[in-house]
Write an enzyme that holds these catalytic residues in place. Structure first.
Site, PDB file in Angstrom:
ATOM      1  CD  GLU A   1      -2.703   1.350   2.492  1.00  0.00           C
ATOM      2  OE1 GLU A   1      -3.247   0.372   3.037  1.00  0.00           O
ATOM      3  OE2 GLU A   1      -2.714   2.500   2.968  1.00  0.00           O
TER       4      GLU A   1
ATOM      5  CG  HIS B   1      -6.120   3.665   0.308  1.00  0.00           C
ATOM      6  ND1 HIS B   1      -6.375   4.968   0.699  1.00  0.00           N
ATOM      7  CD2 HIS B   1      -4.905   3.339   0.792  1.00  0.00           C
ATOM      8  CE1 HIS B   1      -5.342   5.402   1.389  1.00  0.00           C
ATOM      9  NE2 HIS B   1      -4.431   4.440   1.468  1.00  0.00           N
TER      10      HIS B   1
ATOM     11  CG  ASP C   1      -0.153   3.988   4.368  1.00  0.00           C
ATOM     12  OD1 ASP C   1      -0.345   4.225   3.171  1.00  0.00           O
ATOM     13  OD2 ASP C   1      -0.862   4.446   5.272  1.00  0.00           O
TER      14      ASP C   1
HETATM   15  C1  1DF Z   1      -2.668   9.150   5.770  1.00  0.00           C
HETATM   16  C2  1DF Z   1      -2.691   7.785   6.016  1.00  0.00           C
HETATM   17  C3  1DF Z   1      -2.932   9.643   4.497  1.00  0.00           C
HETATM   18  C4  1DF Z   1      -2.965   6.935   4.971  1.00  0.00           C
HETATM   19  C5  1DF Z   1      -3.186   8.762   3.453  1.00  0.00           C
HETATM   20  O1  1DF Z   1      -3.470   9.169   2.191  1.00  0.00           O
HETATM   21  C6  1DF Z   1      -3.146   7.387   3.671  1.00  0.00           C
HETATM   22  C7  1DF Z   1      -2.413  10.059   6.883  1.00  0.00           C
HETATM   23  C8  1DF Z   1      -3.853  10.500   1.956  1.00  0.00           C
HETATM   24  O2  1DF Z   1      -1.690   9.667   7.823  1.00  0.00           O
HETATM   25  O3  1DF Z   1      -2.914  11.192   6.844  1.00  0.00           O
HETATM   26  O4  1DF Z   1      -3.230   6.578   2.633  1.00  0.00           O
HETATM   27  N1  1DF Z   1      -3.120   5.577   5.298  1.00  0.00           N
HETATM   28  O5  1DF Z   1      -3.460   4.740   4.465  1.00  0.00           O
HETATM   29  O6  1DF Z   1      -3.025   5.256   6.509  1.00  0.00           O
HETATM   30 MN    MN Z   2      -2.639   4.444   2.661  1.00  0.00          MN
END
Ligand code: 1DF
Ligand code: MN
Length: 367
Positions: A30, A199, A325
């Site tokens: 991811e 997602h 991530d």
């Molecule tokens: C955040 C986390 C932002 C994830 C993401 O995409 C994301 C974050 C804008 O920490 O603000 O994909 N995530 O999947 O945990």
């Molecule tokens: Mn993510």
């Protein structure tokens, strides 16, 4: 710029390296990128007073304009599909990254612009994968606003661009994929045997307010509430009866649903039997059975052994895959903690490598 270093928990594992010395390759599933074009359009949305999505504003006014170290690292790293990203992967021992256009992708944009942007992002990602075929794989971005376009793009992604799945960032302007108008997307994914990574996105405006006013709308909690709800809707509205071979991949260890499996089964059965809701009709299996049949979960943002071991236990060891991530989460020690999981080398190879190779249809690595 570097991400902050963690201090907990301690680890026995050595500093990770690529190349499979430890008996497995690490495939991160991811991993986010952004095109400069879509970032510019997103910043334009922030300036449009008629654009009415408080979750998007919360998320992208932060990453788009904040001056703190982490959002600046994220904004810069998202746009790097070259040496900087490869160096970060090398440092964390990541052999291969499965890359996807970051959330919310084309989904908040006007339909015609959304299609152009998804296509453009897919073309740019395909070029990067072609430059680094041993390190990068891709997922196809779509514009669910136009399901027929999306179905065609899924086919182009798989058959012409060499991608290994589809990325969809939860709701599209408040609409969920259980609506039959979106089903051409599922038809294409099932027919091509290519998984959909569901997602997170921020919750839509009629769902987000109590989280937003407490600062809980983002990755800390709101993402999981929104995305877990979306996956549960797909289950309870019967999408997996209609598309029994559909493969869904979900991050953050299944956005909390595995922890709820017993209660989901009990309450779903009781609610259906009571005839309480027109929207909750009988389905062929219990909710937990779809989670074990149609869903794979990844460890993005959840580098925590008790939760990972629980998911392996209740979903099955072939259902739990590694994800980092990047660049939202970039802590090299998280790789070391997962190297420290109480698993044999063969089990860790399944977790880090072969489960991903199987569900995404990747070329088999030779660690
Ligand atoms: C955040 C986390 C932002 C994830 C993401 O995409 C994301 C974050 C804008 O920490 O603000 O994909 N995530 O999947 O945990
Ligand atoms: Mn993510």
């Amino acid at each position: 710029m570097t991400a902050p270093e963690p201090t907990f928990p301690p680890t026995q594992a050595p500093q990770p390296t690529t190349g499979g010395r430890q008996g497995y390759l690490r495939i991160a599933t991811e991993e986010a990128f952004a095109t400069p074009e879509i970032l510019k359009l997103w910043l334009g949305l922030l300036d449009d007073p008629t654009f009415d999505d408080p979750g998007f504003r919360s998320l992208w006014s932060f990453y788009g304009t904040a001056t703190a170290e982490r959002p600046r690292f994220v904004l810069q790293s998202l746009q790097d599909l070259g040496e900087g990203r490869l160096a970060a992967m090398d440092k964390a021992g990541i052999d291969r990254a499965i890359l996807s256009l970051t959330s919310p992708g084309a989904q908040p944009l006007r339909k015609d612009i959304a299609k152009q942007q998804a296509t453009l992002a897919n073309d740019q990602l395909a070029q990067a994968c072609k430059r680094h075929p041993d390190r990068f794989s891709g997922l196809t971005a779509v514009a669910p606003q136009d399901p027929e376009y999306s179905a065609r793009e899924i086919e182009r992604g798989k058959n012409e661009l060499g991608f290994h799945g589809v990325i969809i960032n939860s709701h599209t302007q408040g609409e969920y994929l259980d609506d039959p108008k979106f089903w051409p997307i599922f038809e294409a994914a099932q027919a091509l045997d290519t998984p959909i990574y569901l997602h997170p996105n921020t919750a839509p405006k009629n769902f987000i307010q109590p989280m937003l006013e407490a600062g809980l709308d983002g990755a800390i909690w709101g993402f999981a509430v929104e995305t877990g709800t979306h996956l549960l809707r797909l289950i309870t509205k019967g999408v997996f009866d209609r598309f029994p071979r559909l493969k869904m991949v979900v991050g953050h260890l299944g956005e909390a649903l595995p922890f709820w499996m017993y209660r989901l089964d009990y309450m779903h059965g009781a609610t259906v039997r009571s005839g309480r809701y027109e929207a909750m009709k009988p389905i062929e299996c219990r909710p937990s059975e779809y989670l074990k049949r149609n869903v794979w979960v990844t460890t993005s943002g959840m580098a925590w052994a008790p939760a990972i071991m629980f998911c392996r236990d209740v979903l099955g060891p072939d259902r739990v895959l590694y994800a980092m991530d990047y660049p939202y989460e970039y802590l090299v020690d998280e790789v070391r903690w997962q190297d420290d999981l109480p698993l044999t080398t063969a089990e860790k190879k399944q977790f880090y490598q072969t489960n991903a190779e199987t569900v995404f249809g990747l070329p088999k690595g030779d660690a």
